[in-house]
Design a protein around this motif. Structure first.
Motif, short mmCIF file in Angstrom:
data_model
loop_
_atom_site.label_atom_id
_atom_site.label_comp_id
_atom_site.label_asym_id
_atom_site.label_seq_id
_atom_site.Cartn_x
_atom_site.Cartn_y
_atom_site.Cartn_z
N SER A 172 0.84 -1.19 0.00
CA SER A 172 0.00 0.00 0.00
C SER A 172 0.88 1.25 0.00
O SER A 172 2.00 1.25 0.52
N ILE A 173 0.36 2.31 -0.60
CA ILE A 173 1.10 3.57 -0.71
C ILE A 173 0.24 4.71 -0.20
O ILE A 173 -0.94 4.83 -0.57
N SER A 174 0.81 5.52 0.67
CA SER A 174 0.14 6.72 1.17
C SER A 174 0.81 7.94 0.55
O SER A 174 2.04 8.03 0.52
N LEU A 175 0.02 8.87 0.05
CA LEU A 175 0.53 10.06 -0.63
C LEU A 175 0.21 11.32 0.16
O LEU A 175 -0.89 11.47 0.70
N GLU A 176 1.18 12.24 0.22
CA GLU A 176 0.98 13.54 0.85
C GLU A 176 1.74 14.59 0.03
O GLU A 176 2.81 14.30 -0.51
N VAL A 177 1.19 15.79 -0.07
CA VAL A 177 1.88 16.88 -0.75
C VAL A 177 2.13 18.02 0.23
O VAL A 177 1.33 18.25 1.15
N TYR A 178 3.24 18.72 0.03
CA TYR A 178 3.65 19.82 0.91
C TYR A 178 4.19 20.97 0.07
O TYR A 178 4.74 20.75 -1.01
N ASP A 179 4.03 22.18 0.59
CA ASP A 179 4.72 23.33 0.01
C ASP A 179 5.51 24.02 1.11
O ASP A 179 5.44 23.65 2.27
N ASP A 180 6.31 25.03 0.74
CA ASP A 180 7.18 25.69 1.72
C ASP A 180 6.73 27.12 2.02
O ASP A 180 7.55 27.96 2.39
N GLU A 181 5.42 27.37 1.86
CA GLU A 181 4.93 28.74 2.08
C GLU A 181 5.28 29.24 3.48
O GLU A 181 5.64 30.42 3.65
N PHE A 182 5.20 28.38 4.49
CA PHE A 182 5.47 28.80 5.87
C PHE A 182 6.71 28.14 6.45
O PHE A 182 6.98 28.28 7.65
N THR A 183 7.46 27.42 5.62
CA THR A 183 8.63 26.69 6.13
C THR A 183 9.87 26.95 5.30
O THR A 183 10.83 26.20 5.39
N ASP A 184 9.87 28.01 4.51
CA ASP A 184 10.98 28.28 3.59
C ASP A 184 12.32 28.33 4.32
O ASP A 184 12.49 29.07 5.29
N GLY A 185 13.27 27.51 3.88
CA GLY A 185 14.62 27.51 4.44
C GLY A 185 14.76 26.79 5.76
O GLY A 185 15.85 26.81 6.35
N ASN A 186 13.73 26.14 6.25
CA ASN A 186 13.76 25.48 7.55
C ASN A 186 13.77 23.96 7.41
O ASN A 186 13.42 23.41 6.36
N GLU A 187 14.16 23.31 8.51
CA GLU A 187 14.01 21.86 8.56
C GLU A 187 12.55 21.54 8.88
O GLU A 187 11.96 22.12 9.78
N ILE A 188 11.96 20.65 8.12
CA ILE A 188 10.56 20.32 8.27
C ILE A 188 10.42 18.81 8.04
O ILE A 188 11.37 18.14 7.65
N PHE A 189 9.24 18.28 8.27
CA PHE A 189 9.07 16.83 8.12
C PHE A 189 7.75 16.52 7.41
O PHE A 189 6.79 17.30 7.43
N ALA A 190 7.74 15.36 6.76
CA ALA A 190 6.52 14.76 6.23
C ALA A 190 6.05 13.74 7.26
O ALA A 190 6.87 13.01 7.84
#
Length: 271
Positions: A172-190
């Motif tokens: 099974s595969i789970s899909l998620e999409v993200y943008d960097d509108e509020f996280t530009d240049g930072n460490e972030i996670f899915a």
């Protein structure tokens, strides 16, 4: 004895009320479905690519019919033409000499049943997946396993991501999409969690660099296929149009999308 007979009559009456209802659904002429993802996995030469073409089918069909006999090419900005050849009668078209280039612009051309379909996309870079962190007391009940795949977003750029969490034992595969509108240049996670995750579960995490247009396409698509949906007051699902058009007959538009991505991959075993 009277009670037994009475109970039997009740059970027979309930059984008699069970009818099989076959819904008569409207059908339409098959449309071309384009599954064209050119993926350049980091650390590889990216030469081996495939494009899958199928046809839309009625709701009750158990099999998805392949679109056979198409002429499929991809052209880059340097006028290199990459021919994709069908593998048997599978509807899967293969090229083993593709040249990937970050920010390169590619045009897909498909000649199917004497109609020309085209789409254009840019190959988008992606940040590396740095690590995966695990939490064992997540979820509403506090006993679900939660995973966070960390990456560092490049600063000063508009970046968009498609994350795929591929669980091997359940396929099974789970899909998620993200943008960097509020996280530009930072460490972030899915983020990913599933009640069926357990110690020893193996999964592969894919992070794909995607264009803004494909991000918007996926946002709408994922909203329509959300398992938690079903509110009768919600907007009813509609056809989500991709970036490919039928230049011969615009009314016979295709389904699907043509995208090009750099891909970061990380394998993880639940501890």
């Amino acid at each position: 004895m009277k009670k037994i007979i009475y109970l039997l009559l009740i059970s027979f009456s309930f059984t008699a009320c069970e009818d099989v209802i076959d819904l008569e659904l409207n059908s339409a002429e098959p449309r071309l479905v384009i599954d064209a993802s050119l993926n350049w996995i980091k650390g590889t030469d990216g030469k081996n690519q495939l494009i899958k073409l199928t046809l839309s089918a009625p709701f009750y069909n158990l099999e998805v019919p392949p679109a056979n006999g198409a002429v499929v090419t991809v052209t880059d900005t340097n006028n290199n033409i990459f021919n994709f050849i069908e593998d048997g009668d599978t509807g899967i078209y293969v090229n083993n000499a593709f040249i990937p280039e970050i920010n390169g612009v590619y045009t897909l051309s498909i000649n199917y049943n004497d109609e020309i379909y085209r789409g254009t996309e840019q190959l988008m870079a992606v940040a590396d997946i740095d690590r995966v962190e695990q939490k064992n007391d997540g979820g509403f009940s506090g006993d679900e396993i939660e995973l966070k795949a960390y990456y560092t977003d490049p600063e000063g750029m508009g970046n968009y991501y498609l994350f795929e969490f591929d669980i091997q034992e359940t396929n099974s595969i789970s899909l998620e999409v993200y943008d960097d509108e509020f996280t530009d240049g930072n460490e972030i996670f899915a983020f990913y969690t599933d009640e069926d995750l357990e110690v020893g579960s193996e999964l592969t995490v894919y992070s794909n660099g995607i264009s803004e247009r494909f991000y918007e396409y996926m946002v709408v698509l994922l909203q329509q296929t959300d398992d938690t949906g079903g509110d009768p007051f919600e907007t009813q699902p509609a056809t989500v149009r991709g970036n490919c058009v039928n230049e011969t007959n615009p009314d016979n538009y295709p389904f699907g999308y043509f995208r090009a991505s750099e891909v970061s991959v990380l394998n993880y075993t639940v501890e």
